[in-house]
Scaffold this active site. Sequence first.
Site, mmCIF file in Angstrom:
data_model
loop_
_atom_site.group_PDB
_atom_site.id
_atom_site.type_symbol
_atom_site.label_atom_id
_atom_site.label_comp_id
_atom_site.label_asym_id
_atom_site.label_seq_id
_atom_site.Cartn_x
_atom_site.Cartn_y
_atom_site.Cartn_z
ATOM 1 N N CYS A 84 0.951 -1.045 -0.100
ATOM 2 C CA CYS A 84 0.093 0.015 0.064
ATOM 3 C C CYS A 84 1.035 1.112 -0.157
ATOM 4 O O CYS A 84 1.653 1.338 0.760
ATOM 5 C CB CYS A 84 -0.623 0.072 1.288
ATOM 6 N N CYS B 103 -0.882 6.559 6.752
ATOM 7 C CA CYS B 103 -2.185 6.097 7.401
ATOM 8 C C CYS B 103 -1.900 5.287 8.557
ATOM 9 O O CYS B 103 -0.963 4.438 8.527
ATOM 10 C CB CYS B 103 -2.838 5.217 6.383
ATOM 11 N N CYS C 93 -3.382 0.115 8.834
ATOM 12 C CA CYS C 93 -2.790 -1.040 8.985
ATOM 13 C C CYS C 93 -1.375 -0.999 9.757
ATOM 14 O O CYS C 93 -0.602 -0.259 9.643
ATOM 15 C CB CYS C 93 -2.316 -1.488 7.935
ATOM 16 N N CYS D 14 -8.441 2.260 -0.643
ATOM 17 C CA CYS D 14 -7.690 1.580 0.402
ATOM 18 C C CYS D 14 -7.921 -0.067 0.262
ATOM 19 O O CYS D 14 -8.743 -0.511 0.049
ATOM 20 C CB CYS D 14 -8.806 1.708 1.853
ATOM 21 N N TYR E 147 -23.692 -9.616 25.541
ATOM 22 C CA TYR E 147 -23.245 -8.726 24.714
ATOM 23 C C TYR E 147 -23.876 -9.169 23.126
ATOM 24 O O TYR E 147 -22.910 -9.383 22.360
ATOM 25 C CB TYR E 147 -21.875 -8.600 24.717
ATOM 26 N N GLU F 214 -28.059 -7.265 25.892
ATOM 27 C CA GLU F 214 -27.361 -6.338 25.031
ATOM 28 C C GLU F 214 -27.736 -4.961 25.374
ATOM 29 O O GLU F 214 -28.978 -4.608 25.825
ATOM 30 C CB GLU F 214 -27.892 -6.460 23.655
ATOM 31 N N ASP G 248 -19.397 -12.052 24.060
ATOM 32 C CA ASP G 248 -18.681 -11.668 23.257
ATOM 33 C C ASP G 248 -18.508 -10.119 23.645
ATOM 34 O O ASP G 248 -19.118 -9.223 22.988
ATOM 35 C CB ASP G 248 -19.261 -11.573 21.469
ATOM 36 N N CYS H 48 -11.887 -9.923 21.129
ATOM 37 C CA CYS H 48 -11.078 -9.213 19.845
ATOM 38 C C CYS H 48 -9.983 -8.604 20.461
ATOM 39 O O CYS H 48 -9.383 -7.849 19.753
ATOM 40 C CB CYS H 48 -11.940 -8.131 19.591
#
Length: 446
Positions: free
Chosen positions: A84, A92, A95, A180, A303, A327, A371, A398
């Site tokens: 990129c 940027c 990434c 992108c 969640y 939630e 989650d 995550c």
Amino acid sequence: MQNASDSSLSSLVGEEYEVEVGPVAHGGHCIARTDGGRVLFVRHTLPGEKIVARVTDGDEDSRFLRADAVRIIEPAKDRIEAPCPFSGPGKCGGCDWQHVKPGAQRRFKGEVIAEQLQRLAGLTPEEAGWDGTVMPAPGDKVPAGEVPAWRTRVQYAIDEDGRAGLRKHRSHDVEPVDHCMIAAPGVSELGIEKRVWPQMASVEAIAATGSSDRQVILTPAPGGRLPLVELDKPVSVMRVDERDGGVHRVHGRAFVRERADGRTYRVGSGGFWQVHPQAADVLVKAVMQGLMPRKGETALDLYCGVGLFAGAIAERVGDQGAVLGIESSKRAVEDARHNLRDLERVRVEQGKVDQVLPRTQITEADLIVLDPPRAGAGKQTVRQLAALSPRRIAYVACDPAALARDLGYFREAGYRPRTLRAFDLFPMTHHVECVAILEPVKKEDA
């Protein structure tokens, strides 16, 4: 107290150090030390390299300094030329690993997971039930120099000239881009980057998986007027109200239709859905394989968002089973109730998990899937879940640091990981998704 001039004199921004780079760390950087022993968190480098690092953040009193690798003296064997043109020092910030071979990216993510498990949970990979690998998503195994186009949701920042771009690392500054590389084809085909967006602060583009739905969410700059939106493909348009932050429909559907595990899910107002087109199916499969739901069981989906895991579990526990979703987002709860309306034994409650769960007066559950947001579930919620004595818990994470902290809390509460799997659902970035399956500690193992 230092005055402004004293403070600026102590700044080390712009200083350069020749260093040898140490291990990868959580956050998309590597650790190095100056001759004087200062710790540097350096981006755009790799373990084992000899580089010149330029400080981007920090002063004489900082515990550590942030820096960019601006010159590579001795490159690592896993280094490649970033595909990129917008990737690199001062460019940027989207990434972290464009300059790294894809296989090495996954290896580094595995090293970060292992380090976090050991440091925050006191677990070796073997004790966590993990083989140490980070699996690519289906279709993402590409040769070095190629980039998978996976990101189905891209939030473009708009600069003062109305050009679309992406934020620089740890900055509000905008790097204008004309393409992108990680954006999914459905996002790129809208042509967001080709046009000018006067009076806009941001434009979010969404390309649904499993339907042709496309949506843009416009956030005007203060006092900005909404432009006439004419893009290259049919698209619905939403607007963020600067007064209350609410998302309002301008034209088209107020939602997109996503598909996973054989079901269609309505996701409204830019609500949460996994960003990688394969992620929802990959995670549902991992969670269901780990939990192994049985007919007639009761389950919690915490969640729960728009009901992804609740729908999958409900299909498997059948008419005699029951699923409760919790939630905090009002709009997501509305969507979840719509998405699961054909499943009579499913109900969804709105509110924070640690507040709603006691109100339900539920005293036991067979299965739990959670989650949580990036910060994790936390000790109080973990204790509440363990008190329900589920036979298995699926934890979707995550953030490996939050996962490791919560695994430590679960161990204190009598639960240990049976298996852990890691998936590279965010290629070219430092992010990684994990699914841990927990079970009660047997008395003889306690």
